[in-house]
Write a protein that holds these residues in place. Structure first.
Motif, short mmCIF file in Angstrom:
data_model
loop_
_atom_site.label_atom_id
_atom_site.label_comp_id
_atom_site.label_asym_id
_atom_site.label_seq_id
_atom_site.Cartn_x
_atom_site.Cartn_y
_atom_site.Cartn_z
N ASP A 14 32.69 31.91 22.05
CA ASP A 14 31.28 32.53 21.66
C ASP A 14 29.76 31.31 22.78
O ASP A 14 28.51 31.86 23.03
CB ASP A 14 30.54 32.46 20.18
CG ASP A 14 31.21 33.74 19.43
OD1 ASP A 14 31.84 34.42 20.21
OD2 ASP A 14 31.65 33.11 18.57
N SER B 58 18.68 32.81 11.16
CA SER B 58 18.50 33.97 11.47
C SER B 58 17.45 34.41 10.78
O SER B 58 16.08 35.82 11.42
CB SER B 58 19.75 35.17 11.79
OG SER B 58 20.85 35.00 10.29
N GLU C 82 19.49 38.59 14.45
CA GLU C 82 20.42 38.76 14.14
C GLU C 82 21.25 38.78 15.79
O GLU C 82 22.42 39.19 15.42
CB GLU C 82 20.92 39.58 13.35
CG GLU C 82 20.43 39.59 12.29
CD GLU C 82 21.13 38.77 11.81
OE1 GLU C 82 22.38 38.85 12.27
OE2 GLU C 82 21.24 37.61 10.29
N SER C 83 20.40 38.95 16.63
CA SER C 83 20.62 39.39 18.50
C SER C 83 20.98 38.56 18.98
O SER C 83 21.76 38.71 20.37
CB SER C 83 18.96 40.31 18.82
OG SER C 83 18.76 39.54 19.37
N TYR C 84 21.00 37.34 18.50
CA TYR C 84 21.45 35.75 19.44
C TYR C 84 22.97 36.39 19.26
O TYR C 84 23.34 35.78 20.49
CB TYR C 84 21.10 35.02 18.82
CG TYR C 84 19.43 34.15 18.99
CD1 TYR C 84 19.63 33.99 20.47
CD2 TYR C 84 18.48 34.97 18.17
CE1 TYR C 84 17.78 33.52 21.12
CE2 TYR C 84 17.46 34.91 18.97
CZ TYR C 84 16.67 33.98 19.50
OH TYR C 84 15.87 33.24 20.58
N TYR C 85 23.93 36.55 18.33
CA TYR C 85 24.55 36.91 18.08
C TYR C 85 25.76 36.73 19.82
O TYR C 85 26.74 36.71 20.01
CB TYR C 85 25.89 36.60 17.13
CG TYR C 85 25.40 36.15 15.91
CD1 TYR C 85 25.03 34.59 15.22
CD2 TYR C 85 24.07 36.44 15.12
CE1 TYR C 85 25.15 33.40 14.50
CE2 TYR C 85 23.37 35.63 13.86
CZ TYR C 85 23.74 34.39 13.95
OH TYR C 85 22.97 33.82 12.50
N ALA C 86 25.67 38.71 19.81
CA ALA C 86 25.87 39.61 20.48
C ALA C 86 25.08 39.20 22.50
O ALA C 86 26.03 39.11 23.07
CB ALA C 86 25.39 40.40 20.36
N ARG C 87 24.22 38.46 22.20
CA ARG C 87 23.17 38.07 23.25
C ARG C 87 24.59 37.07 23.92
O ARG C 87 24.89 37.08 24.95
CB ARG C 87 22.42 37.83 23.12
CG ARG C 87 21.63 37.73 24.40
CD ARG C 87 19.48 37.09 23.92
NE ARG C 87 19.63 37.63 23.33
CZ ARG C 87 18.20 36.87 22.41
NH1 ARG C 87 17.52 36.28 22.92
NH2 ARG C 87 17.75 38.02 21.87
N TRP C 88 24.83 35.64 23.06
CA TRP C 88 25.62 34.72 23.71
C TRP C 88 26.67 34.91 23.87
O TRP C 88 26.96 34.86 24.97
CB TRP C 88 25.78 33.69 22.51
CG TRP C 88 24.59 32.86 21.93
CD1 TRP C 88 23.46 32.62 22.74
CD2 TRP C 88 24.24 32.33 20.59
NE1 TRP C 88 23.13 31.90 21.77
CE2 TRP C 88 22.91 31.34 20.24
CE3 TRP C 88 24.79 32.22 19.48
CZ2 TRP C 88 22.28 30.82 19.72
CZ3 TRP C 88 24.30 31.86 18.08
CH2 TRP C 88 23.30 30.78 18.64
N ASP D 266 13.85 38.42 15.73
CA ASP D 266 15.12 39.31 16.14
C ASP D 266 16.07 38.39 16.06
O ASP D 266 17.48 38.65 16.84
CB ASP D 266 14.77 40.00 17.28
CG ASP D 266 15.33 40.86 17.83
OD1 ASP D 266 16.31 41.68 16.83
OD2 ASP D 266 16.17 41.40 19.01
N ASP E 21 17.75 29.18 19.87
CA ASP E 21 16.73 28.26 21.72
C ASP E 21 17.17 26.70 21.48
O ASP E 21 16.75 26.85 22.88
CB ASP E 21 16.13 29.70 21.67
CG ASP E 21 14.84 29.19 20.95
OD1 ASP E 21 14.87 27.91 20.53
OD2 ASP E 21 13.22 29.65 21.71
#
Length: 262
Positions: free
Chosen positions: A83, A14, A21-27, A19, A244
């Motif tokens: 997740d 990450s 760190e944003s992937y975790y919430a996005r997933w 950006d 991604d």
């Protein structure tokens, strides 16, 4: 003089993804939205007695063509199938059921134990399904599905495995012994040798290693080591990074899904 990369830097993700760190919430959001539109999903189906020994199962309308099993990553220490529910979209849209097993996380389990849990999960999934089984997993999950191809993991369901796709896999555990993660993982030389696919014989199974072209060099190395050890396909997907690179699983006609289900 260029400073040498530390082992921790080599396997960090990450930090080196814009950006990241944003992937975790996005997933998590995408996964919840997918589950909300699939009311017939069976969540937390037990395959063992442990708190995390369960899997989520996404059905198709009508007879399934087979079953795709996705094993999540997180360096064996984090995350859960919940997740990544949205990654079942490609399989389900193509007419395949999709199962996503959970497993006990380190330090409560060693990688050796987690490997056996995934084998037990696939056995349970195989008993309730018919037709071919396709195994795929990401990062640590890539390691775990690659382990299912090894001779020492042969099982009754092995003959049904049509293809294994190890996405951004860890194929050799030895480098991780030099990282701070090993304070939790506890990998020792014996386990690194016994649990690294690159040091183990492969069953007669089709295997593809898939990795993003923009990943950390260590992950490109790990995928190519597996390809060299097993003489198997290695696909480097241009411009994709460690987070991604899994998005192809969401689309039934993506290059990744075509390669998995061919």
């Amino acid at each position: 003089m260029t400073r040498a990369m530390t082992p921790d830097e080599a396997y960090a993700n990450s930090t080196y993804i814009p950006d990241g760190e944003s992937y975790y919430a996005r997933w998590a959001g995408q996964a919840a939205a997918f589950r909300a539109t699939h009311a017939d999903a069976e969540l937390s189906v037990p395959y063992g007695a442990g708190a995390r020994q369960s899997y989520d199962f996404f059905q198709v309308s009508g007879p399934a063509k087979g079953t795709v099993v996705f094993v999540h990553g997180g360096y064996w220490m984090a995350s859960s199938p919940r997740d990544f529910s949205h990654l079942a979209a490609g399989a389900v849209s193509a007419g395949y059921a999709c199962a996503m097993p959970s497993y006990t996380l380190a330090p409560d389990a060693r990688i050796t134990d987690i490997t056996l849990e995934i084998a037990a999960a696939i056995g349970s999934i195989a008993r309730r399904t018919t037709g071919p089984i396709y195994l795929t997993g990401h990062s640590a999950g890539g390691h775990l599905v690659a382990r299912m191809a090894c001779v020492d993991m042969a099982a009754d369901w092995s003959r049904r495995v049509a293809r294994i796709m190890a996405i951004s896999p860890i194929s050799d555990l030895a480098p991780l012994m030099e990282t701070s993660m090993n304070e939790v993982l506890g990998i020792d030389p014996a386990e690194a040798l016994a649990q690294s696919p690159v040091h183990l014989a492969r069953q007669n199974m089709a295997v593809t290693a898939w990795v993003g072209g923009a990943e950390r060099p260590a992950f490109l190395d790990q995928a190519q080591w597996l390809g060299a050890a097993w003489d198997c396909d290695v696909t480097i997907e241009a411009q994709m990074h460690h987070f991604d690179v899994i998005e192809g699983l969401q689309t039934p006609h993506s290059a990744m899904m075509r390669a998995l289900l061919r």
